[in-house]
Design an enzyme around this catalytic site. Structure first.
Site, PDB file in Angstrom:
ATOM      1  N   ASP A 185       0.861  -1.187   0.000  1.00 56.45           N
ATOM      2  CA  ASP A 185       0.000   0.000   0.000  1.00 56.45           C
ATOM      3  C   ASP A 185       0.894   1.232   0.000  1.00 56.45           C
ATOM      4  O   ASP A 185       2.058   1.169   0.423  1.00 56.45           O
ATOM      5  CB  ASP A 185      -0.917   0.023   1.222  1.00 56.45           C
ATOM      6  CG  ASP A 185      -1.898   1.196   1.169  1.00 56.45           C
ATOM      7  OD1 ASP A 185      -2.732   1.218   0.240  1.00 56.45           O
ATOM      8  OD2 ASP A 185      -1.821   2.087   2.033  1.00 56.45           O
ATOM      9  N   SER A 186       0.343   2.331  -0.448  1.00 58.40           N
ATOM     10  CA  SER A 186       1.105   3.578  -0.445  1.00 58.40           C
ATOM     11  C   SER A 186       1.381   4.058   0.971  1.00 58.40           C
ATOM     12  O   SER A 186       2.286   4.867   1.182  1.00 58.40           O
ATOM     13  CB  SER A 186       0.360   4.659  -1.234  1.00 58.40           C
ATOM     14  OG  SER A 186      -0.906   4.908  -0.655  1.00 58.40           O
TER      15      SER A 186
ATOM     16  N   TYR B 207      -0.560   8.769  -2.689  1.00 56.85           N
ATOM     17  CA  TYR B 207      -0.538   8.554  -4.131  1.00 56.85           C
ATOM     18  C   TYR B 207      -1.722   9.212  -4.844  1.00 56.85           C
ATOM     19  O   TYR B 207      -1.699   9.371  -6.064  1.00 56.85           O
ATOM     20  CB  TYR B 207      -0.603   7.045  -4.431  1.00 56.85           C
ATOM     21  CG  TYR B 207       0.680   6.282  -4.281  1.00 56.85           C
ATOM     22  CD1 TYR B 207       1.782   6.788  -3.595  1.00 56.85           C
ATOM     23  CD2 TYR B 207       0.791   5.005  -4.832  1.00 56.85           C
ATOM     24  CE1 TYR B 207       2.944   6.052  -3.452  1.00 56.85           C
ATOM     25  CE2 TYR B 207       1.955   4.259  -4.701  1.00 56.85           C
ATOM     26  CZ  TYR B 207       3.025   4.782  -4.008  1.00 56.85           C
ATOM     27  OH  TYR B 207       4.180   4.043  -3.879  1.00 56.85           O
ATOM     28  N   GLY B 208      -2.776   9.546  -4.107  1.00 50.83           N
ATOM     29  CA  GLY B 208      -4.062   9.889  -4.706  1.00 50.83           C
ATOM     30  C   GLY B 208      -4.040  10.938  -5.792  1.00 50.83           C
ATOM     31  O   GLY B 208      -4.775  10.848  -6.773  1.00 50.83           O
TER      32      GLY B 208
ATOM     33  N   CYS C 151      -4.308  -1.299  -2.317  1.00 57.01           N
ATOM     34  CA  CYS C 151      -4.404   0.145  -2.500  1.00 57.01           C
ATOM     35  C   CYS C 151      -5.248   0.387  -3.739  1.00 57.01           C
ATOM     36  O   CYS C 151      -4.918  -0.103  -4.828  1.00 57.01           O
ATOM     37  CB  CYS C 151      -3.007   0.734  -2.677  1.00 57.01           C
ATOM     38  SG  CYS C 151      -2.961   2.484  -3.121  1.00 57.01           S
ATOM     39  N   ASN C 152      -6.342   1.107  -3.585  1.00 52.33           N
ATOM     40  CA  ASN C 152      -7.228   1.343  -4.717  1.00 52.33           C
ATOM     41  C   ASN C 152      -6.574   2.201  -5.791  1.00 52.33           C
ATOM     42  O   ASN C 152      -6.737   1.955  -6.983  1.00 52.33           O
ATOM     43  CB  ASN C 152      -8.519   2.002  -4.235  1.00 52.33           C
ATOM     44  CG  ASN C 152      -9.487   1.014  -3.634  1.00 52.33           C
ATOM     45  OD1 ASN C 152     -10.250   0.364  -4.329  1.00 52.33           O
ATOM     46  ND2 ASN C 152      -9.458   0.886  -2.317  1.00 52.33           N
ATOM     47  N   THR C 153      -5.815   3.217  -5.381  1.00 55.52           N
ATOM     48  CA  THR C 153      -5.176   4.087  -6.355  1.00 55.52           C
ATOM     49  C   THR C 153      -4.158   3.314  -7.183  1.00 55.52           C
ATOM     50  O   THR C 153      -4.115   3.440  -8.413  1.00 55.52           O
ATOM     51  CB  THR C 153      -4.500   5.272  -5.648  1.00 55.52           C
ATOM     52  OG1 THR C 153      -5.477   5.993  -4.889  1.00 55.52           O
ATOM     53  CG2 THR C 153      -3.875   6.216  -6.659  1.00 55.52           C
TER      54      THR C 153
ATOM     55  N   GLU D  21      -4.901  10.203   8.444  1.00 52.73           N
ATOM     56  CA  GLU D  21      -3.485   9.990   8.718  1.00 52.73           C
ATOM     57  C   GLU D  21      -2.917  10.997   9.712  1.00 52.73           C
ATOM     58  O   GLU D  21      -1.851  10.766  10.283  1.00 52.73           O
ATOM     59  CB  GLU D  21      -2.692  10.001   7.413  1.00 52.73           C
ATOM     60  CG  GLU D  21      -3.013   8.817   6.520  1.00 52.73           C
ATOM     61  CD  GLU D  21      -1.926   8.521   5.500  1.00 52.73           C
ATOM     62  OE1 GLU D  21      -1.101   9.426   5.251  1.00 52.73           O
ATOM     63  OE2 GLU D  21      -1.913   7.397   4.959  1.00 52.73           O
TER      64      GLU D  21
ATOM     65  N   CYS E   7     -11.499   3.148  -0.789  1.00 52.27           N
ATOM     66  CA  CYS E   7     -10.189   3.524  -0.280  1.00 52.27           C
ATOM     67  C   CYS E   7     -10.004   2.775   1.020  1.00 52.27           C
ATOM     68  O   CYS E   7     -10.910   2.773   1.875  1.00 52.27           O
ATOM     69  CB  CYS E   7     -10.085   5.027  -0.051  1.00 52.27           C
ATOM     70  SG  CYS E   7      -8.533   5.547   0.746  1.00 52.27           S
ATOM     71  N   THR E   8      -8.860   2.143   1.187  1.00 53.25           N
ATOM     72  CA  THR E   8      -8.678   1.276   2.346  1.00 53.25           C
ATOM     73  C   THR E   8      -8.482   2.048   3.642  1.00 53.25           C
ATOM     74  O   THR E   8      -8.467   1.452   4.720  1.00 53.25           O
ATOM     75  CB  THR E   8      -7.489   0.327   2.113  1.00 53.25           C
ATOM     76  OG1 THR E   8      -6.329   1.088   1.742  1.00 53.25           O
ATOM     77  CG2 THR E   8      -7.814  -0.659   0.998  1.00 53.25           C
ATOM     78  N   HIS E   9      -8.349   3.378   3.563  1.00 50.58           N
ATOM     79  CA  HIS E   9      -8.333   4.202   4.776  1.00 50.58           C
ATOM     80  C   HIS E   9      -9.735   4.351   5.384  1.00 50.58           C
ATOM     81  O   HIS E   9      -9.882   4.486   6.597  1.00 50.58           O
ATOM     82  CB  HIS E   9      -7.827   5.618   4.470  1.00 50.58           C
ATOM     83  CG  HIS E   9      -6.345   5.736   4.340  1.00 50.58           C
ATOM     84  ND1 HIS E   9      -5.639   5.155   3.321  1.00 50.58           N
ATOM     85  CD2 HIS E   9      -5.433   6.384   5.110  1.00 50.58           C
ATOM     86  CE1 HIS E   9      -4.360   5.450   3.460  1.00 50.58           C
ATOM     87  NE2 HIS E   9      -4.207   6.194   4.538  1.00 50.58           N
TER      88      HIS E   9
END
Length: 288
Positions: free
Chosen positions: A22-23, A54-55, A85-87, A170, A204-206
């Site tokens: 993941d980023s 990364y978005g 990571c979706n992005t 974050e 988004c995994t966040h």
């Protein structure tokens, strides 16, 4: 002493973990679900926190960063890498699968999180209208509209970029009252696209960290879907369908965590919020 050294050597030789990339931290929510469902395997997680987020980056840059981290995981012995990571899945996976892996041999595979989600998300909606909440990069790629359309052509997809959610999460502000404004803002914008949306996908995994806050501001009857369990089930099915890959992965029930930021203590602090238990990481140098 020699016998002990031999055991360590054998363990290292047989260490063929599943790599999870993941980023930053968000992929840990997916890793948590994967490890819960598939606890017997070995795993390595790497978060490219030195270059996150990364978005808002270009396709070219995201592909470069993602492929560098995938190659690093290959060097650690991973035969299978999950882009949690979706992005990265939206902007890098296709080129990695179709171009980059040709030089790596048939024994290495890279999978993403978008396709397994798209394969089932249509089963969650009764109105056949879904809202997709993601980063700017994921939304701009149109990947969810394309993939969901392939599996559920009768489902209409409404997308909404939520650029401030990841920074809030974050920076530890996601559970504070100040975050409520931006949660309500983006929910209002996606629901304004159609009164028939009955399912919201957290692309988004966040976002699972603010799932309860999101649900608190939704009208009754709208369900929220996170990806962790979906991806974990899809991985389990993938390994069943590919016994050669399942046999190649080592099974010592180990977890190792790496970050591209040299402040591993800072990574560990935030990683625990996403993974749900204490994390002890090491520094990984990614050579450009």
């Amino acid at each position: 002493m020699i016998r002990g050294a031999f055991f360590i050597f054998v363990l290292m030789v047989n260490n063929k973990p599943i790599g999870i990339f993941d980023s930053g931290y968000g992929g840990l929510t997916v890793f948590r679900s994967i490890f819960k469902q598939l606890p017997d395997y070995d795993y390595i997680y790497i978060g490219d926190t030195a270059r996150a987020p990364y978005g808002n980056r270009s396709f070219q840059t995201i592909h470069q960063y993602t492929w560098e981290c995938v190659q690093w995981l290959f060097k650690q012995g991973c035969p299978l890498v999950i882009l949690a990571c979706n992005t990265a899945s939206a902007k890098a996976l296709r080129n990695i699968q179709q171009i980059d892996l040709k030089n790596e041999g048939p024994a290495k595979r890279v999978l993403g999180v978008i396709r397994p989600t798209a394969e089932v998300i249509g089963d969650y909606t009764h109105t056949k209208e879904i809202g997709v909440l993601g980063t700017k990069g994921t939304v701009q790629s149109g990947s969810y509209q394309i993939e969901i359309g392939n599996f559920f052509p009768d489902v209409k997809v409404h997308q909404q970029a939520c650029p401030l959610w990841v920074p809030l999460i974050e920076n530890g502000e996601y559970d504070k009252p100040g975050a409520d404004y931006f949660v309500k803002k983006y929910i209002g914008e996606v629901l304004a696209q159609s009164a028939n949306i009955d399912t919201l996908l957290l692309a988004c995994t966040h976002y699972p960290l603010i799932q309860q806050k999101i649900e608190a501001y939704l009208p009754e009857g709208i369900k929220v879907v996170a990806q962790g369990d979906i991806v974990a089930k899809s991985l389990a099915h993938y390994l069943q369908r590919h016994p050669e890959m399942e046999a190649a992965i080592s099974k010592n029930k180990t977890q190792r965590f790496f970050t591209t930021t040299d402040d591993t203590a800072d990574f560990d602090h935030y990683a625990e919020l996403f993974f749900g238990e204490p994390v002890k990481s090491a520094y990984a140098e990614i050579k450009c």
